[in-house]
Write an enzyme that holds these catalytic residues in place. Sequence first.
Site, PDB file in Angstrom:
ATOM      1  N   ARG A   9      -1.980   3.662   2.292  1.00 28.70           N
ATOM      2  CA  ARG A   9      -2.766   2.548   1.749  1.00 28.70           C
ATOM      3  C   ARG A   9      -2.013   1.865   0.610  1.00 28.70           C
ATOM      4  O   ARG A   9      -1.468   0.787   0.764  1.00 28.70           O
ATOM      5  CB  ARG A   9      -4.142   3.041   1.277  1.00 28.70           C
ATOM      6  CG  ARG A   9      -5.169   1.918   1.070  1.00 28.70           C
ATOM      7  CD  ARG A   9      -5.032   1.127  -0.203  1.00 28.70           C
ATOM      8  NE  ARG A   9      -5.202   1.918  -1.416  1.00 28.70           N
ATOM      9  CZ  ARG A   9      -5.075   1.417  -2.637  1.00 28.70           C
ATOM     10  NH1 ARG A   9      -4.765   0.139  -2.822  1.00 28.70           N
ATOM     11  NH2 ARG A   9      -5.201   2.206  -3.703  1.00 28.70           N
ATOM     12  N   ASP A  10      -1.932   2.489  -0.545  1.00 23.81           N
ATOM     13  CA  ASP A  10      -1.310   1.850  -1.686  1.00 23.81           C
ATOM     14  C   ASP A  10       0.185   1.668  -1.475  1.00 23.81           C
ATOM     15  O   ASP A  10       0.795   0.754  -2.017  1.00 23.81           O
ATOM     16  CB  ASP A  10      -1.569   2.664  -2.959  1.00 23.81           C
ATOM     17  CG  ASP A  10      -1.315   1.866  -4.218  1.00 23.81           C
ATOM     18  OD1 ASP A  10      -1.573   0.651  -4.217  1.00 23.81           O
ATOM     19  OD2 ASP A  10      -0.860   2.452  -5.209  1.00 23.81           O
ATOM     20  N   HIS A 201      -3.184   8.343 -11.232  1.00 25.59           N
ATOM     21  CA  HIS A 201      -2.431   7.533 -10.269  1.00 25.59           C
ATOM     22  C   HIS A 201      -1.365   6.772 -11.053  1.00 25.59           C
ATOM     23  O   HIS A 201      -1.685   5.894 -11.859  1.00 25.59           O
ATOM     24  CB  HIS A 201      -3.406   6.566  -9.584  1.00 25.59           C
ATOM     25  CG  HIS A 201      -2.779   5.622  -8.611  1.00 25.59           C
ATOM     26  ND1 HIS A 201      -2.891   5.784  -7.253  1.00 25.59           N
ATOM     27  CD2 HIS A 201      -2.052   4.490  -8.787  1.00 25.59           C
ATOM     28  CE1 HIS A 201      -2.271   4.795  -6.630  1.00 25.59           C
ATOM     29  NE2 HIS A 201      -1.746   3.991  -7.557  1.00 25.59           N
ATOM     30  N   CYS A 234       1.047  -3.182  -6.223  1.00 26.57           N
ATOM     31  CA  CYS A 234      -0.176  -3.974  -6.098  1.00 26.57           C
ATOM     32  C   CYS A 234       0.184  -5.417  -5.793  1.00 26.57           C
ATOM     33  O   CYS A 234       0.939  -6.042  -6.551  1.00 26.57           O
ATOM     34  CB  CYS A 234      -0.984  -3.894  -7.397  1.00 26.57           C
ATOM     35  SG  CYS A 234      -2.475  -4.922  -7.364  1.00 26.57           S
ATOM     36  N   ASN A 243       4.701   3.594  -6.200  1.00 28.45           N
ATOM     37  CA  ASN A 243       4.074   4.802  -6.732  1.00 28.45           C
ATOM     38  C   ASN A 243       5.138   5.860  -7.017  1.00 28.45           C
ATOM     39  O   ASN A 243       6.251   5.807  -6.503  1.00 28.45           O
ATOM     40  CB  ASN A 243       3.102   5.383  -5.699  1.00 28.45           C
ATOM     41  CG  ASN A 243       1.987   4.447  -5.327  1.00 28.45           C
ATOM     42  OD1 ASN A 243       0.920   4.473  -5.904  1.00 28.45           O
ATOM     43  ND2 ASN A 243       2.235   3.600  -4.330  1.00 28.45           N
TER      44      ASN A 243
END
Length: 306
Positions: A9-10, A201, A234, A243
């Site tokens: 996802r991210d 996170h 993002c 990340n």
Amino acid sequence: MEIVEVGPRDGLQNERILLPTEVKVDYITRALDAGIRRMEATAFVHPARVPQMADAEAVMAAVPRRAGVTYIGLVLNRRGLDRALAAGVDEVNVVVVASDEFSRRNQGTGVREALDAWHDIAGGAAAAGIPASLTIAAAFGCPFTGEVPADRVQAIAAAALPGGPREIAIADTIGVGVPTQVRALVAAIREVAADVPLRAHFHNTRNTGYANAVAALEAGVAALDASTGGIGGCPFAPRATGNIATEDLTYLLDRMGVRTGLDLPALAATGTWIGERLGTAAPALLGRTDTFPPSPPNGSGVSVTP
């Protein structure tokens, strides 16, 4: 330490290449084979705003269903929750951004409206018997308005408590945080939500993500997010990068004697593999070298965990 895999996802939401559903499912399957048991698999958001997540239902229809594996779906409103429930997620994650300006750009609402949406989603999830977690995004800093005070993050956590969050996560969405902030934010949230498990996170935009992960571990955070390959960012935050990498974080924790239960060589191979699918070298470092002590020459995938 529980590592929550967020690459599907991210990790993928900020990549310019739109991967086919079958490649996403392969990415998820490889992470499961490496020992991941809790994963943010997709997001149920508007496909025009995040086209990388347009196939959320198809991904959930194809993922392996294994005992002990939890699939998380990110949702931002009741429509997203309805889609996630119909797709068979095990858990939902809701994002409330810590600054109004970023919240409007990210979700089209201010913080107060996002908290209202959280309560609506949390109520619907509870009625369906599905846990809901809250992520406070940009908790360490906003790309548009600058510093985010710890008491603002604390106030958001306190306002969310009536919704009964399974977990509260603090997210360094743009990678500006440092360990002192980690300790301050954990302490601030503990003052108002002492019994709610915390997750963290971190993005590694300014090379502080792994130091922050260690600070979170030492502060008693129960889970850490990471993406295999270190991909991500993002789409609504300028210059946000990936990340912290699941394989690099696992190596760090394993060498510290913190058990993760993950297969380090398999994670590193997956990070290299997803980078190839995206047409670029993945930011993770472990795939460019080897574990220490080195993994066996037959590639058996023995973890370095004592």
